[in-house]
Write an enzyme that holds these catalytic residues in place. Structure first.
Site, PDB file in Angstrom:
ATOM      1  N   ASP A 127       0.821  -1.235  -0.011  1.00  0.00           N
ATOM      2  CA  ASP A 127      -0.072   0.093  -0.010  1.00  0.00           C
ATOM      3  C   ASP A 127       0.891   1.261   0.054  1.00  0.00           C
ATOM      4  O   ASP A 127       1.688   1.387   1.092  1.00  0.00           O
ATOM      5  CB  ASP A 127      -0.986  -0.012   1.199  1.00  0.00           C
ATOM      6  CG  ASP A 127      -1.968   1.113   1.209  1.00  0.00           C
ATOM      7  OD1 ASP A 127      -1.753   2.127   0.593  1.00  0.00           O
ATOM      8  OD2 ASP A 127      -3.044   0.780   1.955  1.00  0.00           O
ATOM      9  N   ASP A 150      -6.804   3.964 -10.145  1.00  0.00           N
ATOM     10  CA  ASP A 150      -7.992   3.517 -10.503  1.00  0.00           C
ATOM     11  C   ASP A 150      -9.201   4.693 -10.154  1.00  0.00           C
ATOM     12  O   ASP A 150      -9.057   5.315  -9.177  1.00  0.00           O
ATOM     13  CB  ASP A 150      -8.253   2.405  -9.112  1.00  0.00           C
ATOM     14  CG  ASP A 150      -9.240   1.558  -9.530  1.00  0.00           C
ATOM     15  OD1 ASP A 150     -10.469   2.070 -10.261  1.00  0.00           O
ATOM     16  OD2 ASP A 150      -9.474   0.300  -9.511  1.00  0.00           O
ATOM     17  N   LYS A 154     -18.024   4.334  -9.570  1.00  0.00           N
ATOM     18  CA  LYS A 154     -19.187   4.336  -8.426  1.00  0.00           C
ATOM     19  C   LYS A 154     -19.094   5.262  -7.367  1.00  0.00           C
ATOM     20  O   LYS A 154     -17.991   5.239  -6.771  1.00  0.00           O
ATOM     21  CB  LYS A 154     -19.538   2.969  -8.284  1.00  0.00           C
ATOM     22  CG  LYS A 154     -19.723   1.981  -9.303  1.00  0.00           C
ATOM     23  CD  LYS A 154     -20.148   0.588  -8.789  1.00  0.00           C
ATOM     24  CE  LYS A 154     -20.339  -0.312  -9.923  1.00  0.00           C
ATOM     25  NZ  LYS A 154     -20.772  -1.592  -9.692  1.00  0.00           N
ATOM     26  N   THR A 221       1.921   5.506 -21.694  1.00  0.00           N
ATOM     27  CA  THR A 221       1.372   4.175 -20.852  1.00  0.00           C
ATOM     28  C   THR A 221       0.254   3.312 -21.785  1.00  0.00           C
ATOM     29  O   THR A 221      -0.141   3.866 -22.564  1.00  0.00           O
ATOM     30  CB  THR A 221       0.912   4.315 -19.599  1.00  0.00           C
ATOM     31  OG1 THR A 221      -0.391   5.023 -19.634  1.00  0.00           O
ATOM     32  CG2 THR A 221       1.867   5.158 -18.787  1.00  0.00           C
ATOM     33  N   LYS A 222       0.235   2.011 -21.427  1.00  0.00           N
ATOM     34  CA  LYS A 222      -0.922   1.432 -22.131  1.00  0.00           C
ATOM     35  C   LYS A 222      -2.145   1.741 -21.552  1.00  0.00           C
ATOM     36  O   LYS A 222      -3.102   1.801 -22.546  1.00  0.00           O
ATOM     37  CB  LYS A 222      -0.752  -0.258 -21.585  1.00  0.00           C
ATOM     38  CG  LYS A 222      -1.422  -0.455 -19.922  1.00  0.00           C
ATOM     39  CD  LYS A 222      -1.089  -1.993 -19.915  1.00  0.00           C
ATOM     40  CE  LYS A 222      -1.966  -2.082 -18.376  1.00  0.00           C
ATOM     41  NZ  LYS A 222      -2.106  -3.742 -18.011  1.00  0.00           N
ATOM     42  N   PHE A 223      -2.478   2.226 -20.615  1.00  0.00           N
ATOM     43  CA  PHE A 223      -3.770   3.067 -20.379  1.00  0.00           C
ATOM     44  C   PHE A 223      -3.966   4.231 -21.249  1.00  0.00           C
ATOM     45  O   PHE A 223      -5.038   4.415 -21.607  1.00  0.00           O
ATOM     46  CB  PHE A 223      -3.804   3.394 -18.779  1.00  0.00           C
ATOM     47  CG  PHE A 223      -3.660   2.251 -17.833  1.00  0.00           C
ATOM     48  CD1 PHE A 223      -4.805   1.494 -17.761  1.00  0.00           C
ATOM     49  CD2 PHE A 223      -2.675   1.894 -17.220  1.00  0.00           C
ATOM     50  CE1 PHE A 223      -4.962   0.490 -16.639  1.00  0.00           C
ATOM     51  CE2 PHE A 223      -2.579   0.796 -16.358  1.00  0.00           C
ATOM     52  CZ  PHE A 223      -3.811  -0.079 -16.207  1.00  0.00           C
ATOM     53  N   GLU A 224      -2.860   4.800 -21.531  1.00  0.00           N
ATOM     54  CA  GLU A 224      -3.091   6.140 -22.585  1.00  0.00           C
ATOM     55  C   GLU A 224      -3.372   5.682 -23.809  1.00  0.00           C
ATOM     56  O   GLU A 224      -4.302   6.353 -24.478  1.00  0.00           O
ATOM     57  CB  GLU A 224      -1.925   6.874 -22.424  1.00  0.00           C
ATOM     58  CG  GLU A 224      -1.905   8.059 -23.034  1.00  0.00           C
ATOM     59  CD  GLU A 224      -0.775   9.259 -22.767  1.00  0.00           C
ATOM     60  OE1 GLU A 224      -1.144  10.463 -23.417  1.00  0.00           O
ATOM     61  OE2 GLU A 224      -0.233   8.911 -22.097  1.00  0.00           O
TER      62      GLU A 224
END
Length: 242
Positions: A127, A150, A154, A221-224
């Site tokens: 963490d 993340d 919700k 990045t892969k997320f981008e």
């Protein structure tokens, strides 16, 4: 056990100490399969480059961890480690401490450290906020990077978001004066919430008027790439400690 003790590649989850409320985690613990390259890197390199974040970490001495005194960058959620390795390779004058919980990502970054001959990267498993709270001294960080955390979309999960007032205040206290908190997200609602939260912190000042232009030093990045394919705009936020 100290933070720098050699630890197993897949240590068991630590129990919450008696009398202490379980912390609200900002991440999912994800399982994942590892191929031979990752398994080999984890077995051989963890003791040299890895460290476990326990429930109550002891103070960390970056000079002892890296073998030198240099400005320290904290990478929260380094994923597969490609961006961290690229930034560290281009920035040898600073040390990078990457924090991740996904074991294949940790293993991949360990492999990249060896393949690129990087001496300025260490990988922590656990963490990140526990690490910041218990192991890092005030004014000890040159920068904090939180790239594509993340979004917890919700409403009932917003309390788990990394960028929220209490976390930002803690991160800001660990930055040296003038130090940088750099966030990026492709989730529009989270981007607006980040901007409002960071702007409201009295210890931080925005380096730009609103969102920052995409900095060239932040690797794609892969997320981008996924966001670009989905036509989702990416927002960078760059703030400095006053």
């Amino acid at each position: 056990m100290t933070l720098t003790d050699a630890t197993p590649a897949t240590p068991p989850a630590a129990a919450t100490p008696a009398g202490r409320a379980a912390p609200i985690r900002t991440f999912h613990r994800r399982a994942g399969r590892m191929g031979p390259r990752h398994a080999d890197a984890l077995d051989r390199l963890w003791a040299r480059y890895g460290l476990l974040v326990p429930e109550r970490p002891a103070p960390l001495d970056p000079a002892a961890l890296f073998g030198r005194r240099a400005p320290l960058v904290l990478e929260i959620g380094s994923g597969m480690g490609d961006a961290t390795a690229e930034m560290a390779a281009a920035d040898p004058g600073r040390d990078y401490l990457a924090v991740e919980v996904h074991t294949p990502g940790i293993a991949n970054l360990l492999a990249l450290i060896e393949e690129r001959g990087l001496t300025n990267v260490r990988v922590a498993r656990g963490d990140a906020m526990e690490l910041v709270r218990g192991a890092l001294e005030p004014d000890s960080l040159d920068a904090v990077h939180a790239f594509f955390p993340d979004p917890w979309p919700k409403a009932r999960h917003h309390k788990r978001r990394l960028i929220q007032p209490a976390h930002v205040a803690l991160l800001g206290s660990r930055l040296s004066p003038g130090g940088t908190l750099h966030c990026a997200t492709d989730w529009a609602e989270y981007a607006d919430a980040m901007l409002a939260t960071l702007t409201a912190d009295p210890g931080l000042v925005n380096a730009y008027d609103g969102f920052a232009p995409r900095p060239a030093h932040r690797p794609v990045t892969k997320f981008e790439r996924r966001a670009v394919r989905a036509a989702r705009p990416v927002h960078d936020l760059i703030f400095h400690r006053r």
